[in-house]
Write a protein that holds these residues in place. Structure first.
Motif, short mmCIF file in Angstrom:
data_model
loop_
_atom_site.label_atom_id
_atom_site.label_comp_id
_atom_site.label_asym_id
_atom_site.label_seq_id
_atom_site.Cartn_x
_atom_site.Cartn_y
_atom_site.Cartn_z
N ASP A 1 0.85 -1.21 0.00
CA ASP A 1 0.00 0.00 0.00
C ASP A 1 0.88 1.25 0.00
O ASP A 1 1.74 1.39 0.88
N ASP B 1 0.77 -1.20 -6.43
CA ASP B 1 -0.34 -1.20 -5.48
C ASP B 1 -1.69 -1.54 -6.13
O ASP B 1 -2.71 -1.52 -5.46
N SER B 2 -1.66 -1.84 -7.45
CA SER B 2 -2.91 -2.23 -8.11
C SER B 2 -2.57 -2.99 -9.38
O SER B 2 -1.43 -2.93 -9.87
N GLU B 3 -3.57 -3.69 -9.92
CA GLU B 3 -3.32 -4.44 -11.16
C GLU B 3 -3.02 -3.46 -12.29
O GLU B 3 -2.25 -3.76 -13.20
N SER C 1 -1.28 -0.82 -12.22
CA SER C 1 0.09 -0.29 -12.25
C SER C 1 1.10 -1.30 -12.79
O SER C 1 2.27 -0.96 -12.97
N ARG D 1 -4.93 -11.39 -3.58
CA ARG D 1 -4.54 -10.20 -4.35
C ARG D 1 -3.07 -10.31 -4.77
O ARG D 1 -2.71 -10.01 -5.90
#
Ligand code: SF4
Length: 571
Positions: free
Chosen positions: A120, A142-144, A146, A168
């Motif tokens: 995060d 921090d995310s798919e 990125s 995740r």
């Protein structure tokens, strides 16, 4: 309301270690104590540390003095060096599992690998791990979304913030590996996080709704709520019991309770007990009445007094004393001493069993008066047996009253007898055994069997009290109370209880086999085995549910009574 507590919830190893280090530092003298940033993401713990004089250092000054504790999340190495150069003594409470991720980041980045960290953005643990990698060699994902912008060239490793969600992380690392095959995955998610998440999933399957207890800033608490919602169940996030919406809760049949790794047990227990006490619209009346009765027995110390009465009853049957006044003397004495001590020594109780403290304080005058009447009544009954029983009970009463009172002369480190390390289990065991075995028969000539029964009863009550201390360990540690568990640790206390229970069972058996005191000593065998079983039960990874566990421990005295009655009937 039916409540199911998660088997794994509350402080993880890293958080408990950091809080213990901060509490020990706060006991260490007059030097200022700071944590570098909030120690953990839980307002209750931060408020407690503030009361204990542990302040939060948000920026590193040019010069300073005192101790600074680095929190479990860790910091970049530069921050630690700046703290030392400013003149602080640094206590590094970085969790060993976080240290492992920092070391991996350092090792691989130094060898020329890229480090891809799934975590995060802005989280202190992420900042600390990135700070351990070579400059510019650690990239945060921090995310798919990125993943596409990574632009990796050359070998790389994928690491995880320790509190990431397993699914995740698997998805993210799978996407990265598909796009850039030249990599290696290190699943550095902490198993404590993993087990907590699995438990949240299990709770979501069995409950209608799950209350997630924890600080609003706590990433792992938020993730537990997310998992519950992914399972299609209602997640209710609360920081303390004050956030509970009782009207809403009443509409559910069964509620699960889980908590993040930075939530202390006393907050979890308070929330769980408040939900239990909320009348559900689907709950039958008999269940509500039964719950309130059990809670009253527990909070009023009547359960403990009944256990003492059972011990006196067993002793009276085994030693041929008269049941009246042996049972009421023991019952009244134990009721009065436990109630008065809980009223005098409320500091640790406020963390260990806050609802009981609240109940006692609300009815303080009644319980104070009831305790005084109980003392007088027991003394009058003892006087009816003779002067020696009366004198003995008077001495025990004085010891019991002054146990928690500040009677040790000023200037010494300890203020009361209760402050002597490990004293509680010893005092309680001698007092219970004396009042139930010696006092009722004190007017009669000496008999060796009475001494043997006294010794066995003493050992039995000692093991029982050590088990009870395990329930109270978190609050005792906070207020600096030196119980047996604090002195030797939880693992050694459990080992001591197990060894003691086996030794007690064997002693009773052998004394009877050798023809000493006929069947009487062997009556301790089933009750000792029960304590042995409880010591194993307590060592399981579960939150300490005081209400249920206290009843389980005290039931050992009724097992003893049952054994004595059955054996005496068989002769
Ligand atoms: S969750 Fe795991 S890694 Fe994080 S502090 Fe707790 S034990 Fe350490």
């Amino acid at each position: 309301m039916k409540v199911e507590l998660a088997r794994i919830a509350g402080f993880c190893m890293g958080v408990r270690r950091a809080v213990d280090m901060a509490l020990s530092a706060s006991n260490g003298g007059d030097r200022p104590v700071y944590t570098y940033g909030p120690l953990i993401h839980n307002p209750s713990v931060l408020a407690l540390l503030d009361v204990r004089g542990v302040k939060v250092l948000r920026h590193i000054p040019a010069c300073g003095e005192g101790m600074v504790i680095i929190r479990a999340h860790g910091v970049p190495p530069g921050d630690k060096e700046r703290l030392i150069s400013a003149g602080f003594d640094v206590i590094d409470a970085t969790c060993p599992r976080v240290v492992k991720v920092q070391m991996l980041a350092r090792h691989y980045s130094a060898k020329g690998f890229w480090c891809v960290l799934a975590g995060d953005r802005g989280h202190p643990e992420v900042v600390g791990i990135m700070g351990h990698a070579e400059e510019g060699r650690c990239i945060l994902v921090d995310s798919e979304g990125s993943v596409g912008a990574l632009g990796l060239s050359g070998p790389y490793v994928i690491l995880a913030q320790t509190t990431q969600d397993e699914d995740r992380f698997d998805r993210l690392s799978g996407l990265i590996m598909d796009r850039y095959p030249d990599g290696r995955v290190f699943n550095t998610i902490c198993d404590s996080t993993h087990r907590r998440q699995e438990e949240a999933r299990r709770l979501a399957m069995t409950a209608d709704a799950v209350v997630v207890v924890g600080g609003r800033q706590s990433a792992n608490t938020r993730r537990l709520a997310g998992i519950v919602e992914e399972c299609g169940k209602t997640a209710i996030a609360v920081e303390t019991e004050d956030d509970l919406d009782r009207k809403r809760l009443a509409g559910f049949r069964r509620i699960g309770v889980t908590a993040g790794a930075s939530t202390p047990n006393w907050v979890i227990n308070k929330v769980a007990r408040e939900i239990e006490a909320t009348p559900g619209v689907f709950e039958p009346v008999w269940r509500r009445v039964a719950y309130r009765s059990v809670r009253f027995l527990h909070e009023s110390s009547l359960c403990t007094a009944m256990a003492g009465g059972a011990l006196a009853w067993a002793a009276a049957v085994a030693l041929g004393s008269s049941l009246v006044p042996a049972i009421p003397v023991s019952f009244l004495y134990i009721f009065a001493m436990h109630t008065l001590n809980r009223l005098i020594d409320r500091e640790a109780g406020a963390y260990n069993d806050p609802l009981r403290v609240r109940f006692l304080v609300r009815h303080k005058s009644f319980f104070f008066g009831a305790s005084l009447i109980a003392i007088l009544a027991s003394l009058v009954m003892a006087l009816g047996l003779g002067f020696r029983p009366f004198l003995m009970l008077l001495i025990l009463t004085c010891l019991g009253i002054f146990y928690a009172a500040p009677v040790i002369p000023a200037g010494l480190r300890r203020k009361a007898l209760k402050d002597l390390p490990g004293s509680k289990a010893l005092f309680v065991s001698i007092a219970w055994a004396a009042v139930s075995v010696i006092v009722p028969a004190a007017a009669r000539p000496f008999e060796p069997v009475r001494l043997a029964w006294f010794a066995l009863a003493c050992a039995f009550v000692y093991l029982r009290t050590a088990l009870m201390e395990l329930l109270d360990v978190q609050g005792d540690r906070i207020v600096g109370k030196e119980s047996l568990v604090i002195a030797i640790g939880e693992a050694k206390t459990l080992q001591l209880i197990r060894t003691g229970a086996v030794a007690l069972a064997i002693s009773g058996l052998f004394l009877s086999i050798l023809g000493q005191f006929s069947w009487r000593p062997v009556a301790f065998l089933p009750a000792s085995l029960w304590l042995y079983y409880l010591s194993r039960f307590f060592s399981g990874a579960r939150i300490r549910e005081n209400l249920k566990l206290e009843f389980m421990v005290e039931s050992g005295f009724f097992i003893l009574l049952f054994s004595v009655v059955v054996m005496s009937a068989w002769g």
